[in-house]
Motif scaffolding. Structure first.
Motif, PDB file in Angstrom:
ATOM      1  N   ASN A   1      49.715  36.902  49.162  1.00  0.00           N
ATOM      2  CA  ASN A   1      48.687  37.697  48.490  1.00  0.00           C
ATOM      3  C   ASN A   1      49.321  38.901  47.801  1.00  0.00           C
ATOM      4  OD1 ASN A   1      46.084  36.415  49.466  1.00  0.00           O
ATOM      5  ND2 ASN A   1      47.086  36.825  51.409  1.00  0.00           N
ATOM      6  N   TYR A   2      48.714  39.342  46.714  1.00  0.00           N
ATOM      7  CA  TYR A   2      49.134  40.560  46.038  1.00  0.00           C
ATOM      8  C   TYR A   2      48.530  41.773  46.741  1.00  0.00           C
ATOM      9  CZ  TYR A   2      50.882  37.991  41.940  1.00  0.00           C
ATOM     10  OH  TYR A   2      51.594  37.174  41.081  1.00  0.00           O
ATOM     11  N   ASN A   3      49.238  42.887  46.700  1.00  0.00           N
ATOM     12  CA  ASN A   3      48.687  44.144  47.211  1.00  0.00           C
ATOM     13  C   ASN A   3      47.750  44.791  46.200  1.00  0.00           C
ATOM     14  OD1 ASN A   3      50.102  44.043  49.669  1.00  0.00           O
ATOM     15  ND2 ASN A   3      51.953  44.865  48.696  1.00  0.00           N
ATOM     16  N   ASP A   4      47.962  44.470  44.929  1.00  0.00           N
ATOM     17  CA  ASP A   4      47.145  45.024  43.853  1.00  0.00           C
ATOM     18  C   ASP A   4      45.723  44.450  43.923  1.00  0.00           C
ATOM     19  OD1 ASP A   4      45.970  45.793  41.443  1.00  0.00           O
ATOM     20  OD2 ASP A   4      47.812  45.567  40.308  1.00  0.00           O
ATOM     21  N   LYS A   5      44.722  45.319  43.982  1.00  0.00           N
ATOM     22  CA  LYS A   5      43.329  44.873  44.087  1.00  0.00           C
ATOM     23  C   LYS A   5      42.887  44.056  42.873  1.00  0.00           C
ATOM     24  CE  LYS A   5      41.709  48.624  47.090  1.00  0.00           C
ATOM     25  NZ  LYS A   5      40.744  49.749  47.234  1.00  0.00           N
ATOM     26  N   GLU A   6      43.472  44.354  41.709  1.00  0.00           N
ATOM     27  CA  GLU A   6      43.100  43.626  40.502  1.00  0.00           C
ATOM     28  C   GLU A   6      43.575  42.174  40.545  1.00  0.00           C
ATOM     29  OE1 GLU A   6      44.394  45.687  37.046  1.00  0.00           O
ATOM     30  OE2 GLU A   6      43.094  47.424  37.386  1.00  0.00           O
ATOM     31  N   LEU A   7      44.511  41.885  41.448  1.00  0.00           N
ATOM     32  CA  LEU A   7      45.036  40.525  41.587  1.00  0.00           C
ATOM     33  C   LEU A   7      44.636  39.908  42.933  1.00  0.00           C
ATOM     34  CD1 LEU A   7      48.627  41.118  40.148  1.00  0.00           C
ATOM     35  CD2 LEU A   7      46.740  39.930  39.026  1.00  0.00           C
ATOM     36  N   LYS A   8      43.555  40.403  43.502  1.00  0.00           N
ATOM     37  CA  LYS A   8      43.134  39.932  44.828  1.00  0.00           C
ATOM     38  C   LYS A   8      42.756  38.453  44.843  1.00  0.00           C
ATOM     39  CE  LYS A   8      38.308  41.361  44.199  1.00  0.00           C
ATOM     40  NZ  LYS A   8      37.192  42.187  44.738  1.00  0.00           N
ATOM     41  N   ASP A   9      42.395  37.896  43.675  1.00  0.00           N
ATOM     42  CA  ASP A   9      42.019  36.489  43.606  1.00  0.00           C
ATOM     43  C   ASP A   9      43.208  35.591  43.271  1.00  0.00           C
ATOM     44  OD1 ASP A   9      39.343  37.096  44.143  1.00  0.00           O
ATOM     45  OD2 ASP A   9      38.912  37.467  42.027  1.00  0.00           O
ATOM     46  N   LYS A  10      44.407  36.188  43.172  1.00  0.00           N
ATOM     47  CA  LYS A  10      45.613  35.434  42.833  1.00  0.00           C
ATOM     48  C   LYS A  10      46.601  35.441  43.996  1.00  0.00           C
ATOM     49  CE  LYS A  10      44.368  34.797  38.503  1.00  0.00           C
ATOM     50  NZ  LYS A  10      44.056  33.449  37.968  1.00  0.00           N
ATOM     51  N   ILE A  11      47.470  34.443  44.037  1.00  0.00           N
ATOM     52  CA  ILE A  11      48.552  34.386  45.009  1.00  0.00           C
ATOM     53  C   ILE A  11      49.830  33.997  44.283  1.00  0.00           C
ATOM     54  CG2 ILE A  11      47.176  33.906  47.072  1.00  0.00           C
ATOM     55  CD1 ILE A  11      47.578  30.938  46.601  1.00  0.00           C
ATOM     56  N   TYR A  12      50.984  34.237  44.906  1.00  0.00           N
ATOM     57  CA  TYR A  12      52.255  33.969  44.239  1.00  0.00           C
ATOM     58  C   TYR A  12      53.278  33.417  45.224  1.00  0.00           C
ATOM     59  CZ  TYR A  12      54.099  38.221  46.427  1.00  0.00           C
ATOM     60  OH  TYR A  12      54.520  39.161  47.341  1.00  0.00           O
ATOM     61  N   LYS A  13      54.330  32.814  44.657  1.00  0.00           N
ATOM     62  CA  LYS A  13      55.421  32.294  45.478  1.00  0.00           C
ATOM     63  C   LYS A  13      56.685  32.218  44.633  1.00  0.00           C
ATOM     64  CE  LYS A  13      56.790  28.483  48.525  1.00  0.00           C
ATOM     65  NZ  LYS A  13      56.403  27.173  49.122  1.00  0.00           N
TER      66      LYS A  13
END
Length: 210
Positions: free
Chosen positions: A48-60
């Motif tokens: 999960n991102y720490n940025d609230k604007e990216l709360k619906d996104k994930i990364y790897k």
């Protein structure tokens, strides 16, 4: 702004990983994948991102061999008779760039870089066709269809007919009217107007927004 066809529009680099398409970019000798939040993907190493604007996104972070197939995507549409690249969506607006043919049909100057602006709801309602054009990326396998239709019209186009341009302020094309500047004759917008040439609704306008 509710869910609609435009929520499926993509313009970026995408790689196939674990059976899904992820937006990706290079970071040194690794690649960063990004996609929508999914608990199953989080269980398989996505973060999960720490940025609230990216709360619906994930990364790897992955290596080249982890990406099964990769491609560049651009989205195009057929809207009120013209062909446009779908460049951006922001707030309740959709930003479109006319194809060379549509550019000419509208009577735009060859160096006119203005974009067409229309509302999200109007686009969802009146876009006849929306499709992705995919191209390979050097160094990766290309295992997807070159053309993918998000929306495909099965009926003949009867929304608009193009007319030879005349120096009129309003020029009719089916139920739509083309608006030109009185002095410069520069193309300004496409509107819906009544028989008295009174504008009812601005269907699409051209703007210098990039």
């Amino acid at each position: 702004m509710g869910f609609g066809l435009l929520d499926m529009i993509r313009n970026d680099l995408y790689g196939k990983y674990m059976g899904i398409d992820c937006r990706f970019w290079e970071i040194g000798d690794h690649y960063m994948l990004q996609t929508d939040y999914d608990e199953k993907l989080v269980a398989n190493g996505f973060k999960n991102y720490n940025d609230k604007e990216l709360k619906d996104k994930i990364y790897k972070e992955v290596i080249l061999n982890d990406i099964k197939s990769a491609f560049v995507v651009r989205t195009f549409c057929k809207y009120i008779g013209g062909i446009y690249a779908v460049e951006n969506i922001y707030e309740d607006n959709v930003l479109l760039y006319p194809s060379t043919e549509t550019h000419s049909q509208l009577g735009l100057h060859p160096y006119d870089e203005r974009r067409a602006l229309t509302s999200y709801d109007e686009f969802n309602k009146y876009a006849e066709e929306i499709w992705e054009e995919r191209k390979p990326i050097e160094g990766f396998e290309f295992e997807v269809e070159s053309i993918f239709y998000i929306k495909k019209c099965e009926c003949p186009n009867n929304i608009i007919e193009w007319y030879v341009r005349k120096p009129l302020n309003l020029k009719k094309g089916s139920e739509l009217w083309f608006v030109y500047d009185d002095e410069t004759e520069e193309f300004k917008s496409i509107v819906r107007a009544n028989e008295n040439r009174e504008i009812i609704f601005e269907q699409i306008c051209f703007t210098n927004i990039l």
